[in-house]
Design a protein around this motif. Structure first.
Motif, short mmCIF file in Angstrom:
data_model
loop_
_atom_site.label_atom_id
_atom_site.label_comp_id
_atom_site.label_asym_id
_atom_site.label_seq_id
_atom_site.Cartn_x
_atom_site.Cartn_y
_atom_site.Cartn_z
N THR A 233 19.38 -96.71 -30.38
CA THR A 233 20.33 -96.12 -29.46
C THR A 233 21.55 -97.03 -29.38
O THR A 233 21.42 -98.23 -29.21
N ILE A 234 22.72 -96.41 -29.48
CA ILE A 234 23.98 -97.14 -29.42
C ILE A 234 24.74 -96.67 -28.20
O ILE A 234 24.80 -95.48 -27.91
N LYS A 235 25.33 -97.61 -27.47
CA LYS A 235 26.14 -97.26 -26.29
C LYS A 235 27.61 -97.32 -26.68
O LYS A 235 28.08 -98.32 -27.21
N LEU A 236 28.32 -96.22 -26.39
CA LEU A 236 29.75 -96.14 -26.70
C LEU A 236 30.54 -95.98 -25.41
O LEU A 236 30.06 -95.40 -24.44
N GLY A 237 31.77 -96.48 -25.41
CA GLY A 237 32.65 -96.34 -24.26
C GLY A 237 33.76 -95.34 -24.54
O GLY A 237 34.28 -95.28 -25.65
N PHE A 238 34.09 -94.54 -23.53
CA PHE A 238 35.17 -93.56 -23.63
C PHE A 238 36.06 -93.69 -22.40
O PHE A 238 35.60 -94.12 -21.35
N ILE A 239 37.31 -93.28 -22.55
CA ILE A 239 38.25 -93.38 -21.44
C ILE A 239 37.77 -92.55 -20.25
O ILE A 239 37.83 -92.98 -19.12
N ASP A 240 37.31 -91.34 -20.52
CA ASP A 240 36.79 -90.47 -19.47
C ASP A 240 35.86 -89.43 -20.08
O ASP A 240 35.69 -89.37 -21.30
N LEU B 76 31.16 -97.58 -17.64
CA LEU B 76 30.88 -98.44 -18.78
C LEU B 76 30.47 -99.82 -18.30
O LEU B 76 31.21 -100.48 -17.57
N GLU B 77 29.27 -100.25 -18.68
CA GLU B 77 28.78 -101.57 -18.30
C GLU B 77 29.26 -102.59 -19.33
O GLU B 77 28.85 -102.55 -20.49
N ILE B 78 30.15 -103.48 -18.92
CA ILE B 78 30.72 -104.49 -19.81
C ILE B 78 29.75 -105.64 -20.00
O ILE B 78 29.53 -106.13 -21.10
N ASP B 79 29.19 -106.09 -18.91
CA ASP B 79 28.25 -107.21 -18.92
C ASP B 79 27.17 -106.89 -17.89
O ASP B 79 27.28 -105.91 -17.16
N GLU B 80 26.15 -107.68 -17.82
CA GLU B 80 25.06 -107.45 -16.88
C GLU B 80 25.59 -107.31 -15.46
O GLU B 80 26.06 -108.27 -14.86
N TYR C 61 30.95 -103.65 -14.33
CA TYR C 61 31.33 -102.33 -14.83
C TYR C 61 32.83 -102.19 -14.95
O TYR C 61 33.58 -102.76 -14.16
N ASP C 62 33.26 -101.42 -15.94
CA ASP C 62 34.67 -101.08 -16.12
C ASP C 62 34.89 -99.74 -15.43
O ASP C 62 34.38 -98.71 -15.86
N ASN C 63 35.62 -99.73 -14.32
CA ASN C 63 35.80 -98.52 -13.54
C ASN C 63 36.71 -97.50 -14.21
O ASN C 63 36.85 -96.38 -13.72
N ASP C 64 37.36 -97.86 -15.31
CA ASP C 64 38.27 -96.95 -15.99
C ASP C 64 37.66 -96.33 -17.24
O ASP C 64 38.35 -95.65 -17.98
N SER C 65 36.38 -96.57 -17.51
CA SER C 65 35.74 -96.05 -18.72
C SER C 65 34.34 -95.55 -18.40
O SER C 65 33.73 -95.98 -17.43
N VAL C 66 33.85 -94.63 -19.24
CA VAL C 66 32.48 -94.12 -19.09
C VAL C 66 31.67 -94.49 -20.32
O VAL C 66 32.21 -94.79 -21.38
N GLU C 67 30.35 -94.46 -20.15
CA GLU C 67 29.44 -94.85 -21.21
C GLU C 67 28.63 -93.64 -21.66
O GLU C 67 28.27 -92.78 -20.87
N ALA C 68 28.37 -93.59 -22.96
CA ALA C 68 27.50 -92.55 -23.51
C ALA C 68 26.56 -93.21 -24.50
O ALA C 68 26.96 -94.07 -25.29
N SER C 69 25.30 -92.84 -24.46
CA SER C 69 24.30 -93.35 -25.40
C SER C 69 24.10 -92.32 -26.50
O SER C 69 23.94 -91.14 -26.23
N VAL C 70 24.12 -92.79 -27.73
CA VAL C 70 23.94 -91.89 -28.87
C VAL C 70 22.87 -92.45 -29.80
O VAL C 70 22.60 -93.65 -29.81
#
Length: 92
Positions: free
Chosen positions: A1-8, A56-60, A63-72
């Motif tokens: 599983t890979i986690k990707l970040g997107f703007i929204d 989007l979780e940057i580190d443990e 979180y980056d409040n301007d991005s979302v995370e998706a697992s693929v």
């Protein structure tokens, strides 16, 4: 599983659409063949909820409040079909 970040969530949904991903159940309910479609309000609501739930979780714990995370998951597949120019198996 890979986690990707997107703007929204909108950009995430656009990428999914361009990759050919969609709701597999849509064709069973007639949505895919010009049946009832999801309204703009529902689409905007889903995007807002996704934006708030999947930061989007940057580190443990950071979180980056301007991005979302998706697992693929990446799945590799190969297709094959017989052709008359290929060798035939010998009779047993």
């Amino acid at each position: 599983t890979i986690k990707l970040g997107f703007i929204d969530a909108f950009l995430l949904m656009e990428h999914l659409q361009r990759m050919g991903e969609g709701n597999a159940c849509a064709s069973r309910r007639g949505i895919a063949d010009n049946g009832p479609r999801m309204g703009t309000d529902a689409f905007l609501s889903a995007a807002c909820i996704y934006d708030s739930m999947y930061k989007l979780e940057i580190d443990e714990g950071v979180y980056d409040n301007d991005s979302v995370e998706a697992s693929v998951q990446i799945i590799y597949a190969i297709g094959w079909t017989p052709h008359e120019s290929q060798q035939k198996a010998l009779e047993r």
